[in-house]
Motif scaffolding. Structure first.
Motif, PDB file in Angstrom:
ATOM      1  N   MET A  82       0.798  -1.222   0.000  1.00 52.69           N
ATOM      2  CA  MET A  82       0.000   0.000   0.000  1.00 52.69           C
ATOM      3  C   MET A  82       0.829   1.270   0.000  1.00 52.69           C
ATOM      4  SD  MET A  82      -2.939  -1.191  -0.408  1.00 52.69           S
ATOM      5  CE  MET A  82      -3.748   0.402  -0.395  1.00 52.69           C
ATOM      6  N   SER A  83       2.164   1.181  -0.006  1.00 56.12           N
ATOM      7  CA  SER A  83       2.962   2.409   0.045  1.00 56.12           C
ATOM      8  C   SER A  83       2.685   3.354  -1.123  1.00 56.12           C
ATOM      9  CB  SER A  83       4.449   2.087   0.165  1.00 56.12           C
ATOM     10  OG  SER A  83       4.901   1.236  -0.847  1.00 56.12           O
ATOM     11  N   PRO A  84       2.604   2.896  -2.377  1.00 56.63           N
ATOM     12  CA  PRO A  84       2.288   3.849  -3.437  1.00 56.63           C
ATOM     13  C   PRO A  84       0.856   4.364  -3.369  1.00 56.63           C
ATOM     14  CG  PRO A  84       2.449   1.625  -4.332  1.00 56.63           C
ATOM     15  CD  PRO A  84       2.924   1.561  -2.920  1.00 56.63           C
ATOM     16  N   PHE A  85      -0.062   3.567  -2.836  1.00 64.87           N
ATOM     17  CA  PHE A  85      -1.437   4.020  -2.678  1.00 64.87           C
ATOM     18  C   PHE A  85      -1.511   5.151  -1.644  1.00 64.87           C
ATOM     19  CE2 PHE A  85      -1.798  -0.071  -4.582  1.00 64.87           C
ATOM     20  CZ  PHE A  85      -2.960  -0.060  -5.329  1.00 64.87           C
ATOM     21  N   ILE A  86      -0.709   5.022  -0.593  1.00 64.68           N
ATOM     22  CA  ILE A  86      -0.674   6.072   0.418  1.00 64.68           C
ATOM     23  C   ILE A  86      -0.167   7.378  -0.177  1.00 64.68           C
ATOM     24  CG2 ILE A  86       0.632   6.805   2.469  1.00 64.68           C
ATOM     25  CD1 ILE A  86       0.231   3.932   3.539  1.00 64.68           C
ATOM     26  N   ALA A  87       0.839   7.307  -1.030  1.00 64.18           N
ATOM     27  CA  ALA A  87       1.327   8.524  -1.690  1.00 64.18           C
ATOM     28  C   ALA A  87       0.210   9.177  -2.496  1.00 64.18           C
ATOM     29  CB  ALA A  87       2.510   8.186  -2.587  1.00 64.18           C
ATOM     30  N   ALA A  88      -0.596   8.352  -3.182  1.00 64.64           N
ATOM     31  CA  ALA A  88      -1.699   8.898  -3.973  1.00 64.64           C
ATOM     32  C   ALA A  88      -2.787   9.485  -3.074  1.00 64.64           C
ATOM     33  CB  ALA A  88      -2.290   7.814  -4.865  1.00 64.64           C
ATOM     34  N   MET A  89      -3.074   8.856  -1.945  1.00 65.42           N
ATOM     35  CA  MET A  89      -4.084   9.387  -1.022  1.00 65.42           C
ATOM     36  C   MET A  89      -3.610  10.675  -0.364  1.00 65.42           C
ATOM     37  SD  MET A  89      -5.759   6.019   0.793  1.00 65.42           S
ATOM     38  CE  MET A  89      -4.225   5.124   1.019  1.00 65.42           C
ATOM     39  N   ALA A  90      -2.315  10.746  -0.076  1.00 68.34           N
ATOM     40  CA  ALA A  90      -1.780  11.963   0.526  1.00 68.34           C
ATOM     41  C   ALA A  90      -1.924  13.157  -0.399  1.00 68.34           C
ATOM     42  CB  ALA A  90      -0.307  11.760   0.890  1.00 68.34           C
ATOM     43  N   ALA A  91      -1.890  12.902  -1.708  1.00 67.71           N
ATOM     44  CA  ALA A  91      -1.975  13.993  -2.683  1.00 67.71           C
ATOM     45  C   ALA A  91      -3.337  14.655  -2.701  1.00 67.71           C
ATOM     46  CB  ALA A  91      -1.622  13.480  -4.076  1.00 67.71           C
ATOM     47  N   VAL A  92      -4.380  13.972  -2.226  1.00 71.99           N
ATOM     48  CA  VAL A  92      -5.729  14.552  -2.264  1.00 71.99           C
ATOM     49  C   VAL A  92      -6.250  14.883  -0.859  1.00 71.99           C
ATOM     50  CG1 VAL A  92      -6.314  13.420  -4.446  1.00 71.99           C
ATOM     51  CG2 VAL A  92      -6.815  12.249  -2.276  1.00 71.99           C
ATOM     52  N   THR A  93      -5.390  14.792   0.155  1.00 66.78           N
ATOM     53  CA  THR A  93      -5.768  15.118   1.527  1.00 66.78           C
ATOM     54  C   THR A  93      -4.709  16.017   2.149  1.00 66.78           C
ATOM     55  OG1 THR A  93      -4.684  13.098   2.339  1.00 66.78           O
ATOM     56  CG2 THR A  93      -7.060  12.969   1.874  1.00 66.78           C
ATOM     57  N   GLU A  94      -5.020  16.560   3.333  1.00 65.19           N
ATOM     58  CA  GLU A  94      -4.091  17.477   3.994  1.00 65.19           C
ATOM     59  C   GLU A  94      -3.742  17.073   5.420  1.00 65.19           C
ATOM     60  OE1 GLU A  94      -5.835  21.319   3.886  1.00 65.19           O
ATOM     61  OE2 GLU A  94      -5.639  21.550   1.712  1.00 65.19           O
ATOM     62  N   ARG A  95      -4.670  16.405   6.134  1.00 67.27           N
ATOM     63  CA  ARG A  95      -4.468  16.193   7.570  1.00 67.27           C
ATOM     64  C   ARG A  95      -4.439  14.714   7.972  1.00 67.27           C
ATOM     65  NH1 ARG A  95      -8.508  19.423   6.751  1.00 67.27           N
ATOM     66  NH2 ARG A  95     -10.013  17.883   7.477  1.00 67.27           N
ATOM     67  N   ILE A  96      -5.177  13.878   7.310  1.00 69.52           N
ATOM     68  CA  ILE A  96      -5.334  12.494   7.755  1.00 69.52           C
ATOM     69  C   ILE A  96      -4.009  11.741   7.650  1.00 69.52           C
ATOM     70  CG2 ILE A  96      -6.016  11.503   5.518  1.00 69.52           C
ATOM     71  CD1 ILE A  96      -8.226   9.964   7.119  1.00 69.52           C
ATOM     72  N   GLY A  97      -3.738  10.867   8.637  1.00 63.65           N
ATOM     73  CA  GLY A  97      -2.512  10.092   8.650  1.00 63.65           C
ATOM     74  C   GLY A  97      -2.691   8.722   8.037  1.00 63.65           C
TER      75      GLY A  97
END
Length: 444
Positions: A82-97
């Motif tokens: 899931m590491s590349p998926f997390i990078a993609a999710m981080a790109a559309v969010t600001e606060r969630i960990g």
């Protein structure tokens, strides 16, 4: 008393029949990254603080020595890194960990330390590392292990693994980075040095070949519930992933963790437990009960057997028609499998001297696989009542890691849109304030 912290466990968004239930995506299938981006945006909007990803790299093959049942019924597989998926999710969010899992039993600490440092940069300081000691033979075989390490050795390796990662994260301190444009001097070599680690399991020269990340160290999560696992948690965990279910078991875990933290010279008030909590929420209690009934239709003996055998690391198809639970416990230990989880629940409920039939074992296995015997099922206000009381009864430190057996995304959306707002209106949730990093968020 602090408020609850809440996370979503996205380890199994599509397994055990979730991909096909009413409310699942139409026109998108796992692992479309847009699915995860949508979940992240919805969860962040609701105020969920972390998305958590457990992991396992092998297809379950413990049940009858074959992957066929797990493959046929989608039990605990397929699973992506899931590491590349997390990078993609981080790109559309600001606060969630984001919590990412790697196995200290199989992985190398230099690789993991470097990867998590990079992800902490990509997310702006929103990464947690769930470090696990693996108990699954299907995973072990993929890394060249003929058999699992002995239980306590797995935790010794974990503790050394974390020590190496910490030393590597500290090996390039922020003050070492000069970046003087006038002189062209990038960093001060006097402040950067090898770690020269030579231990029982690892030899690592270092230093880490990266820039110091926003959090310095990712938030460290650990889930061991055995006495040895709790000891490891007390040594290094920032937050503990606890198994939900019976209140007495939760209270025992909290007390044992508090004692172990004090023995390590740490303040028990500073280490919360996020309780794994399965939720089926409906707009009414009747709607929730109907959704629960839909889940029951999926399971059969092969699906149950594949699930419980994989997670315990022991082939339950081999048990005789009648046995004492203590005997089962010894078989589990002899196989270097996990005596906690499903088997630990049997011991807690019945005791080691209880005689059990094979049919009774699989009745318990069905309950474990579905999780429905300890699922919070009902209308939002009812579930919120139970969570608030449980939070009080377990020490008011930590919170909940929500999952659901319902379809993705509708089951998660209902938690975000129906349950979380009720908890917020009641003032039950921790105040997020101006936290910039996941560590700051979880420390409030």
């Amino acid at each position: 008393m602090s408020g609850m912290h809440i996370a979503f466990d996205l380890s199994f968004t599509h397994t055990e029949g979730r991909w096909a239930r009413p409310g699942s995506w139409v026109g998108r299938t796992f692992p479309d990254v847009r699915m995860f981006q949508e979940i992240a945006v919805t969860a962040e909007r609701a105020g969920v603080e972390m998305l958590f990803f457990g992991d396992g790299s092998g297809i379950p093959d413990t049940w009858r020595g074959s992957i066929d049942p797990a493959v046929e019924w989608g039990i605990q597989w397929p699973r992506q890194d899931m590491s590349p998926f997390i990078a993609a999710m981080a790109a559309v969010t600001e606060r969630i960990g984001f919590g990412l899992t790697y196995s200290s039993t199989f992985m190398h600490p230099f690789y993991v330390a470097r990867l998590l440092n990079s992800l902490d940069h990509v997310t702006g300081g929103r990464i947690a590392f769930n470090v696990v000691a693996s108990t699954r033979s299907a995973d072990a075989a993929n890394y060249g292990f003929d058999e699992l390490l002995e239980h306590d050795l797995r935790y010794e390796r974990m503790e050394e693994f974390v020590d190496v990662c910490r030393a590597l994260w500290d090996s390039v301190p922020p003050e070492a980075i000069v970046m003087d444009r006038d002189t062209g001097r990038f960093a001060d070599p006097a402040l950067i040095a090898p770690i020269d680690h030579r231990g029982r399991f690892f030899q690592v020269k270092g230093p880490l070949s990266t820039m110091p990340s926003p959090q310095g160290h990712p938030v460290l999560v650990q889930a061991g519930a055995s006495p040895r696992g709790i000891s490891a948690s007390a040594r290094f965990a920032d937050v503990v992933f606890g198994f939900g279910g019976a209140l007495a078991g939760q209270q025992r875990h909290r007390r044992a963790l508090d004692d172990a933290l004090r023995a390590e010279g740490r303040d028990p008030d500073g280490v919360g437990i996020l309780w794994a909590t399965q939720v089926i929420v409906g707009r009414t209690a009747e709607e929730a009960a109907g959704r629960r009934a839909d889940v029951l239709r999926f399971w059969n003996e092969d699906a149950v057997g594949a699930y419980i055998s994989h997670n315990a690391g022991f082939d339950f198809s081999e048990v005789p028609e009648s046995f004492a639970i203590g005997e089962l416990l010894e078989w589990i230990r002899a196989a270097q499998a996990s005596p906690m989880g499903f088997v630990g629940a049997l011991v807690a409920e019945h005791g080691e001297h209880h005689q059990m039939t094979r049919a009774e074992l699989f009745e318990h296995g069905w309950r474990s696989a579905t999780g429905l015997d300890h699922t919070l099922c009902g209308a939002p206000e009812e579930i919120a009542d139970r969570l608030e009381q449980n939070f009080l009864d377990t020490g008011s430190r930590g919170g909940y890691m929500f999952t659901t057996p319902l379809a993705t995304p509708s089951g998660l959306d209902d938690i975000a849109e129906l349950l979380v707002p009720v908890l917020r209106r009641r003032g039950a949730l921790a105040e997020q304030g101006g936290a910039r990093t996941l560590r700051e968020t979880l420390s409030t």
